[in-house]
Design an enzyme around this catalytic site. Structure first.
Site, PDB file in Angstrom:
ATOM      1  N   GLY A  70      -4.197  -5.641   9.148  1.00  0.00           N
ATOM      2  CA  GLY A  70      -3.452  -6.881   9.266  1.00  0.00           C
ATOM      3  C   GLY A  70      -4.283  -7.970   9.920  1.00  0.00           C
ATOM      4  N   GLY A 121      -3.195  -1.958   8.342  1.00  0.00           N
ATOM      5  CA  GLY A 121      -2.288  -2.475   7.332  1.00  0.00           C
ATOM      6  C   GLY A 121      -2.696  -2.136   5.916  1.00  0.00           C
ATOM      7  N   GLU A 144      -5.796   1.331  15.963  1.00  0.00           N
ATOM      8  CA  GLU A 144      -4.966   0.406  16.746  1.00  0.00           C
ATOM      9  C   GLU A 144      -5.076   0.603  18.246  1.00  0.00           C
ATOM     10  OE1 GLU A 144      -3.449   0.477  12.637  1.00  0.00           O
ATOM     11  OE2 GLU A 144      -4.030   2.039  14.076  1.00  0.00           O
ATOM     12  N   ASP A 152       0.859   1.854  13.176  1.00  0.00           N
ATOM     13  CA  ASP A 152       2.132   1.447  12.597  1.00  0.00           C
ATOM     14  C   ASP A 152       2.103   1.590  11.071  1.00  0.00           C
ATOM     15  OD1 ASP A 152       0.308  -0.696  12.397  1.00  0.00           O
ATOM     16  OD2 ASP A 152       1.893  -2.196  12.397  1.00  0.00           O
TER      17      ASP A 152
END
Length: 370
Positions: A70, A121, A144, A152
């Site tokens: 992301g 992502g 992360e 996530d």
């Protein structure tokens, strides 16, 4: 309008078409932005509803990456400018998870061409596809912990279902894995050589696609297997399978502090393990604690539950400030000296971890419809 995602409908021999969506930000390694999501989500809906489209392909522009994650630098600036970090990041994460869930549930075969860097992502996009292809260039990770976030984009689901303790180890250490590893842990379905991409697309254009979803899935699988067999000679040597016993021993038990001490005390000249050990030692102890609890819960959750839980966790990461500090240190100021709230996982306050798992939206969750 800027083409953050390039769309193509490629005709096939029998009159059907293949919908191709190409993440179009080569300079940022196709980092997933809000603008990309806003273009991709409605197009997937349109293709799903269009009987002319037989299948959907997701790929990344250039040779270096499918999607490197992301656009967390944009999120950093949003958090910095806002008086409420949770509210600043929520719009992006809610749309991202809704897109990930959409891919998981799309009523058409979805092929992801997983080449180059596939992180964060990007793995969220890939994991939901019905047919996930990796090449010898694939470099996959969920790093992360290095930015004060947590794995996530459905990581609660797919990490918790990996062999043994592999998912926990990958989340704690952000370790890089390759195509062989992705096949082993269930993140990929097929291996095809990078040079065979155009041969694959040509083959797909000559498939006799129909209107039956099950048969189209089978036809896509057959086309992929035809090219997969000759490519096996290029499959790199994996890391996880050969290290599985050691990974399981390191990450065994219900005490994260003990696991952390085992990883810290690891004596090895294995470069993959040494790098994993170093990344864990420099990562956010709070992220590690959140991950540990996340995977316990995620193992028994369905996809919708997972994305609702992760939406709350991401909100809390923005609210708490650890995420902003991690992005600052690694990607903005680049001093690589994050000032984490806790020095060791043993110091993380359990009440803080519990707070992360309390929904900021109460009983009216914005993802209640998935």
């Amino acid at each position: 309008m800027t083409d953050y995602v390039q769309f193509e409908e490629r005709a096939t021999a029998n009159g059907k078409a293949i919908g191709i969506a190409r993440l179009n930000s080569e300079k940022s390694l196709n980092a997933l932005s809000l603008a990309m999501i806003d273009q991709l989500a409605p197009k997937l809906t349109a293709w799903e509803q269009n009987p002319h489209i037989a299948l959907v392909v997701l790929e990344g522009a250039g040779d270096k990456a499918f999607c490197a994650g992301g656009d967390v630098v944009a999120l950093y600036h949003a958090m910095k400018e806002s008086g409420d970090g949770g509210e600043a990041v929520a719009p992006f994460f809610l749309k991202e998870y809704r897109l990930d869930y959409q891919i998981h549930c799309l009523n058409k075969p979805v092929l992801v061409w997983g080449h180059g860097i596939i992180m964060g992502g990007g793995l969220g996009l890939m994991s939901g596809a019905s047919h996930r292809v990796v090449t010898e260039t694939a470099r996959i990770a969920m790093p992360e912990i290095t930015i004060g976030l947590y794995p996530d984009v459905g990581g609660s689901f797919f990490l918790s279902r990996m062999p043994g303790k592999a998912g926990l180890f990958l989340g704690l250490t952000g370790a890089n894995i390759n195509a062989a590893d992705a096949l082993y842990v269930g993140l990929a379905d097929h291996f095809i050589a990078a040079d065979d991409k155009e041969r694959l697309f040509d083959a797909l254009c000559h498939v006799n696609w129909g209107d039956t979803l099950r048969l189209n899935h089978e036809k896509l699988s057959h086309a992929l297997k035809t090219l997969e067999q000759p490519a096996r000679v290029k499959l790199p040597r994996g890391q996880i399978k050969g290290h599985q016993d050691r990974i399981d021993a390191l990450c065994d038990g219900d005490d994260l502090a003990v696991i952390a001490e085992r990883i810290a005390a690891l004596k090895t000249d294995d470069s993959w393990l040494v790098k994993a050990q170093s990344t864990f030692s420099h990562g956010s102890p709070l992220s590690a604690a959140v991950l540990f609890e996340q995977l316990k819960r995620g193992k028994t959750m369905g996809l919708g539950e997972v994305f609702r839980m992760e939406a709350g966790l991401s909100y809390r990461c923005g609210e708490f400030g650890e995420f902003q500090e991690g992005v600052r240190a690694l990607l903005v100021d680049k001093d690589k000296k994050p000032q984490w709230r806790y020095r060791h996982v043993s110091e993380v306050d359990p009440t803080v971890v519990n707070h992360f798992f309390e929904s900021p939206w109460g009983l009216q969750h914005p993802l209640d419809d998935i």
